[in-house]
Design an enzyme around this catalytic site. Structure first.
Site, mmCIF file in Angstrom:
data_model
loop_
_atom_site.group_PDB
_atom_site.id
_atom_site.type_symbol
_atom_site.label_atom_id
_atom_site.label_comp_id
_atom_site.label_asym_id
_atom_site.label_seq_id
_atom_site.Cartn_x
_atom_site.Cartn_y
_atom_site.Cartn_z
ATOM 1 N N ASN A 65 43.494 11.034 30.523
ATOM 2 C CA ASN A 65 43.801 11.316 31.719
ATOM 3 C C ASN A 65 42.427 12.316 32.615
ATOM 4 O O ASN A 65 42.884 12.586 33.316
ATOM 5 C CB ASN A 65 45.042 11.677 31.531
ATOM 6 C CG ASN A 65 44.917 12.927 32.874
ATOM 7 O OD1 ASN A 65 45.235 12.484 33.816
ATOM 8 N ND2 ASN A 65 45.185 13.890 32.462
ATOM 9 N N TYR A 115 35.334 8.157 43.531
ATOM 10 C CA TYR A 115 35.728 8.701 42.777
ATOM 11 C C TYR A 115 36.590 7.406 42.720
ATOM 12 O O TYR A 115 36.951 6.616 41.672
ATOM 13 C CB TYR A 115 37.132 9.391 43.469
ATOM 14 C CG TYR A 115 38.945 9.785 43.493
ATOM 15 C CD1 TYR A 115 39.192 8.620 43.554
ATOM 16 C CD2 TYR A 115 38.783 9.581 42.050
ATOM 17 C CE1 TYR A 115 40.485 8.984 43.543
ATOM 18 C CE2 TYR A 115 39.625 10.219 41.378
ATOM 19 C CZ TYR A 115 40.769 9.729 42.075
ATOM 20 O OH TYR A 115 42.114 9.476 41.190
ATOM 21 N N LYS A 138 37.777 5.320 39.589
ATOM 22 C CA LYS A 138 38.996 4.355 38.950
ATOM 23 C C LYS A 138 39.200 2.756 39.004
ATOM 24 O O LYS A 138 39.698 2.286 38.218
ATOM 25 C CB LYS A 138 39.959 4.834 40.054
ATOM 26 C CG LYS A 138 40.238 6.285 40.858
ATOM 27 C CD LYS A 138 40.396 7.144 39.012
ATOM 28 C CE LYS A 138 40.875 8.251 38.629
ATOM 29 N NZ LYS A 138 40.743 8.534 37.152
ATOM 30 N N THR A 194 49.885 17.954 42.557
ATOM 31 C CA THR A 194 48.683 18.454 41.740
ATOM 32 C C THR A 194 48.085 19.353 41.982
ATOM 33 O O THR A 194 47.661 19.247 43.645
ATOM 34 C CB THR A 194 47.884 18.054 40.672
ATOM 35 O OG1 THR A 194 47.454 17.178 41.211
ATOM 36 C CG2 THR A 194 49.298 16.334 40.256
#
Lengths: 264, 252, 252
Positions: free
Chosen positions: B90, B156, B160, B191
């Protein structure tokens, strides 16, 4: 009921010279643009639709441009109509090289709960059963002709969902499924099968929606990452490309023509 | 009787956000959890939280961009418990909002090093251990951005997408060896990482929330629930897939 | 696993295969299960199996391809139990094992009528009831063949792709109104539908195994566990998703 062939008399040349192309839903929009594109590439085009006036106009436009075309009226949701359509094409021209199964109807703005049985039957009948019937009768004709290339009109809504478009989306997902399956079945028999997945394209299929929803045209124009709707010609170019030898390794593919809408 | 009784699980980036929720939930389901992350204090706090609730956890300082750290994490897990059954990879960062032509090579490299290469190194070492016990389940924390793009987040998104590809390939390699490998692709989740990118009260945050057909972003607990499910035997026939948890974002 | 006690679940095609397995898992988790099927004998047998295990269930006959049947089915469930919390639109028929040119129009239409229109009918009548209650969860059974193609099953693949389309679109319409809608895409599962096909084409049973990286076919119970999880609050952020339960088949 058929008309033609009408010919502009020009010697055919171009990437589709000598080929016979069938386009359903050729009376306007993407179908017309594709019919014109195939003709300008040298193909003899069998235009088909349920709309007679629009169909005639497409044929005239092709002739005016120096191409050769005929009109065969057919309702793709009728098995006998589709069988006749292919029979007439083979009888008239002796071959079938390209088919663009494009005839389709939309229904925008109802939730799934609001769709009636009739809505469902109509949309699925033209968009899904229609493609099935076309594939069923075109493929043997293409096998007889030594091979061919089929492009089905799916939609962005055939790859993702869309609120207000549930049954349309279902019908277009079904087109994607049939495209893949037919592609796998005929890969080694010389018939390439693909589909196009247009995003928001500025054609008459959307007119009822713009009329019922003021401001929607402007709003939808801004949705695609490019900040504008696509044109029928842009989709037609993609369809035409898929039918050339440059696309010989493209098979069973759903080609998005959507200004990046599915990238986000 | 928890879903993960007797199992040993490693969670990277397990000290805040989604990772913390995964660590906490895993322990609550009976797993012994080894948390690998960079922040020492956050690590200690997370272990305390888990122990206070009656669970078992250990923290090992880990920067997944450093292969030696990952070796120490896995090595430490085996030293403590003798086995490894489950892993959630993660650890990851979002990067700055930038047009692609403005992204420096260094920035691109550092995101890929942490998000993708870090995942690769973890998966590699985890698989070695899982083969020894004849089975296991790995969940890689990808993102909706592993399936679609978002402007201004090139590195990013690329990392991913890479994670999704790695997941599928690894799944194919180990499918008949009892090891399942899947990815979870969350949409927007409440988050610290999300708040860093979409500050509270900002227009961009409101837009991000509205973008989710369900009308809200997710919670870390919701994502943790999916990780634990994929780890469990209930998911015995699920491998090589991207479980999307995004309130309908990618259905659109 | 979230508790389904007090919840009413409706499963179509509950007389066998995945439907029966799901009905049993819902019952195990405490739900009262309305079992529906076109075949009364097998549907009632599922009810008895649930009752033998201490659960509560009843049978309601319906042909999902008939709108009036489905409307009556949902009405019956609401009359009996006062509510409908979860629906698994699962009734379906299988592929025919022949090229598209050999499918007759009536075969094509029959497959679409049960597999796609059946799901359309299901959602059309379930959603309004769930909206009245403030929410609910729907899981539709699509298939791995709703995501990819396979030679010989064009009508089946078309119908299952269409289920994905219906699912995603309906999800976008009702997400913010509390009705979560997803679908499941099972790989090759040991169900009566497939067994019947294998009885007619024995070579297929061996051949198809190569499609499954995991090296075996799935069991209906494995799919059922996933359906019930998707319908539970554990999956509260999952919406508009097509979840693969396919032993890695679509990872390749």
């Amino acid at each position: 009921m058929t008309d033609g062939p009408v010919s502009g008399g020009q010697v055919s040349s171009g990437e589709f010279a000598g080929k016979v192309a069938l386009v359903t839903g050729a009376s306007g929009g993407i179908g017309r643009a594709a019919a014109l594109r195939f003709a300008s590439g040298g193909a003899t085009v069998v235009c088909s639709d349920i709309a007679e006036d629009g169909g005639h106009e497409t044929v005239s436009l092709i002739a005016a441009g120096g191409g050769t075309a005929s009109l065969v009226l057919a309702d793709v949701s009728s098995e006998s109509d589709v069988e006749s359509l292919i029979d007439i094409t083979m009888h008239e021209y002796g071959r079938l090289d390209i088919a663009f199964n494009n005839a389709g109807i939309g229904l925008f703005g109802k939730t799934i709960v609001e769709h009636t049985e009739d809505d469902y039957d109509r949309i699925m009948g033209v968009n899904s059963t229609g493609v099935f019937l076309c594939l069923k009768y075109e493929i043997p004709a293409m096998l007889e002709s030594g091979g061919g290339c089929i492009v089905n009109t799916a939609s962005k809504a055939g790859l993702v969902g869309d609120a207000g478009l549930s049954v349309y989306s279902a019908s277009k997902h079904a087109v994607v499924g049939m495209t893949k399956t037919a592609a796998l079945e005929y890969a080694r028999k010389g018939i390439r099968v693909n589909c196009v997945a247009p995003g928001v394209i500025d054609t008459d299929i959307n007119t009822p929606f713009w009329q019922a929803n003021p401001g929607a045209y402007e709003e939808f124009s801004k949705k695609p990452p490019m900040g504008r709707m696509g044109t029928a010609e842009e989709v037609a170019e993609a369809v035409a490309w898929l039918c050339t030898d440059d696309a010989a390794f493209v098979h069973g593919h759903a080609m998005s023509v959507d200004a990046g809408m599915l990238a986000e | 009787m928890g879903m993960l009784d007797g199992k040993v699980a490693v969670v990277t980036g397990g000290t805040y956000g989604i990772g913390r929720a995964v660590s906490v939930r895993a322990a609550a389901e009976g797993a012994k959890v080894v948390i690998g992350a960079r922040g020492q204090q956050a690590g200690i706090d997370t272990v305390k939280e888990i122990e206070a609730a009656g669970g078992e956890a250990t923290f090992i300082a880990t920067d997944v961009a450093k292969a030696d750290d990952v070796e120490a994490l896995i090595g430490g897990t085996i030293a403590a418990y003798g086995r490894l059954d489950l892993a959630c990879n993660n650890a990851g960062i979002g990067g700055e909002r930038q047009l692609i032509h403005e992204v420096s090579e260094e920035d691109f490299e550092s995101i890929m090093a942490l998000n993708l290469r870090g995942c690769f190194v973890c998966v590699k070492l985890e698989l070695q251990q899982m083969l020894k016990v004849g089975g296991g389940s790995i969940v890689n924390m990808a993102s909706a951005n592993g399936l679609i793009g978002t402007a201004l987040f090139t590195a990013y998104t690329a990392s991913k997408h890479g994670m999704v590809g790695l997941t599928k390939a690894a799944a194919l390699e180990y499918a008949d060896k009892g090891i399942r490998v899947n990815a979870v692709c969350p949409g927007g989740v409440e988050t610290p990482l999300f708040t860093e990118t979409y500050p509270v009260g900002s227009e961009s945050r409101k837009a991000a929330m509205d973008f989710h057909p369900i009308g809200r972003i997710g919670t870390s607990e919701e994502i943790a629930a999916a990780v634990v499910f994929l780890w469990s035997d209930k998911a015995s026939y699920i491998t090589g897939t991207c479980l999307t948890l995004d309130g309908g974002l990618t259905a659109n | 696993m979230s508790d389904f006690g007090q919840k009413i679940a409706l499963v179509t095609g509950a007389g066998s295969g995945i439907g029966r397995a799901t009905a049993l898992v819902f019952a195990r988790e405490g739900a009262t299960v309305a079992c529906s099927d076109i075949d009364t004998e097998s549907g009632e047998a599922t009810v008895r199996m649930i009752e033998d295990l201490g659960g509560t269930a009843s049978f309601v006959r319906a042909d999902v391809s008939v709108g009036a049947d489905v409307e009556a089915m949902v009405q019956t469930v609401v009359e009996r139990y006062g509510r409908l919390d979860v629906a698994h639109n699962n009734a379906g028929i299988g592929g025919l094992g022949k090229p598209i040119v050999q499918h007759s129009l009536s075969e094509f239409e029959r497959t679409m009528a049960v597999n796609t229109k059946g799901v359309f009918h299901g959602m059309k009548y379930q959603i309004p009831q769930m909206l009245k209650q403030g929410g609910g969860a729907i899981v539709n059974t699509s298939s791995m063949m709703g995501l990819v193609g396979l030679a010989g099953i064009s009508a089946y693949s078309a119908s299952k792709h269409a289920v994905v389309g219906l699912t995603r679109s309906a999800a976008l319409e009702y997400g913010s109104k509390g009705v979560r809608i997803n679908c499941i895409c099972p790989g090759i599962i040991r169900t009566p539908i497939n067994q019947k096909y294998w009885d007619e084409f024995p070579e297929a049973e061996k051949e198809w195994l190569s499609i499954e990286p995991i090296g075996r076919y799935g069991e209906p119970e494995e799919v059922a566990e996933v359906v019930v999880w998707m319908a539970s609050d554990e999956a509260s952020f999952m919406h508009g998703h097509a979840l693969s339960v396919d032993g890695g088949a679509t990872a390749q």
